[in-house]
Design a protein around this motif. Structure first.
Motif, PDB file in Angstrom:
ATOM      1  N   HIS A 177       0.849  -1.189   0.000  1.00  0.00           N
ATOM      2  CA  HIS A 177       0.000   0.000   0.000  1.00  0.00           C
ATOM      3  C   HIS A 177       0.886   1.241   0.000  1.00  0.00           C
ATOM      4  O   HIS A 177       1.571   1.521   0.983  1.00  0.00           O
ATOM      5  CB  HIS A 177      -0.900  -0.007   1.241  1.00  0.00           C
ATOM      6  N   ASP A 225      -3.096   8.305   6.334  1.00  0.00           N
ATOM      7  CA  ASP A 225      -3.509   7.159   7.143  1.00  0.00           C
ATOM      8  C   ASP A 225      -4.702   7.564   7.992  1.00  0.00           C
ATOM      9  O   ASP A 225      -4.869   8.732   8.347  1.00  0.00           O
ATOM     10  CB  ASP A 225      -2.366   6.676   8.044  1.00  0.00           C
ATOM     11  N   ARG A 276      -9.223  -5.099   2.970  1.00  0.00           N
ATOM     12  CA  ARG A 276      -8.621  -3.779   2.895  1.00  0.00           C
ATOM     13  C   ARG A 276      -9.620  -2.866   2.198  1.00  0.00           C
ATOM     14  O   ARG A 276     -10.078  -3.167   1.106  1.00  0.00           O
ATOM     15  CB  ARG A 276      -7.292  -3.801   2.128  1.00  0.00           C
ATOM     16  N   ASP A 299       1.378  -4.158   3.788  1.00  0.00           N
ATOM     17  CA  ASP A 299       0.251  -4.372   4.695  1.00  0.00           C
ATOM     18  C   ASP A 299      -0.026  -5.847   4.951  1.00  0.00           C
ATOM     19  O   ASP A 299      -0.423  -6.228   6.054  1.00  0.00           O
ATOM     20  CB  ASP A 299      -1.008  -3.708   4.135  1.00  0.00           C
TER      21      ASP A 299
END
Length: 231
Positions: free
Chosen positions: A113, A118, A147, A134
């Motif tokens: 990623h 964030d 995700r 990730d």
């Protein structure tokens, strides 16, 4: 799985107005790596002195890096190019890179990623571009890893709630939702994109999620299935 809508904003006579365009390719296959790249956030990105649609930029990036050695090298190259332009990028943007990599005598799934933000759907914090691994190469098992990104607030609340009731449906009616197969999981997530799009419409909101839905599935043998359906 990804939708194809992008929200645009224009000012007319001092008033701001929004509209939605469909047809953006937020999910793209990388055939030479047997992998996929998805994008979220900012709809345009600086390139050669002007701004171009992020999906067009990503397609060009994929074409220019066909000689990379693997997923990790591709992710590092993506980070490097974004960092070189980050002084011109003021809004949140991220890229997910997923595929299989060799570990010993096995092929295991992994996900990178690259992003400049964030947080979750309630709050984001901007920062310089970073590369996150990730999901390191690992066996996933029967419980898939999720995700999510972008405008996913209503979906997150509804999907997490629904997950508690699916075992009840299984016990009382014998229905597997989703079907415990790769194709079943893909269809399940495509259905959520279309459902949330309809919910926005029912709330008199712009369909900022919607349009054609793209889905990419990859198995450990390198078989890829990429298809699009009308949202």
């Amino acid at each position: 799985v990804a939708d194809s809508a992008v929200t645009c904003e224009e000012s007319i006579g001092g008033r701001k107005g929004c509209y939605v365009l469909n047809g953006v390719r937020k999910l793209q296959p990388i055939p030479y790596l047997r992998a996929g790249l998805s994008m979220w956030g900012l709809g345009t990105i600086p390139a050669t002195g002007r701004y171009v649609s992020t999906d067009v930029w990503a397609d060009d990036f994929i074409r220019r890096h066909s000689s990379v050695g693997g997923l990790g090298d591709f992710a590092s190259a993506l980070l490097k190019e974004l960092v070189s332009n980050e002084h011109e990028i003021r809004d949140p943007i991220g890229f997910h890179l997923a595929g299989y990599v060799p570990v010993g005598d096995r092929m295991l799934p992994t996900l990178y990623h690259v992003r400049n933000v964030d947080g979750d759907y309630e709050h984001y914090d901007m920062h310089p571009f970073v590369l996150g691994h990730d999901i390191p190469p690992q066996e996933i098992g029967d419980i898939p890893l999720f995700r999510r990104n972008g405008d996913y607030g209503p979906y997150a609340v509804l999907e997490e709630t629904t997950r508690h009731f699916l075992p009840i449906i299984k016990a009382k009616m014998g229905l597997d939702i989703p079907h415990p197969s790769l194709r079943g999981r893909v269809a399940y997530h495509c259905g959520w994109v279309r459902f949330v799009s309809d919910l926005y419409e029912s709330a008199s909101l712009l369909r900022t999620i919607g349009g054609r839905v793209s889905a990419l599935s990859i198995d450990s043998r390198g078989n890829m299935d990429f298809h699009q359906m009308v949202g």
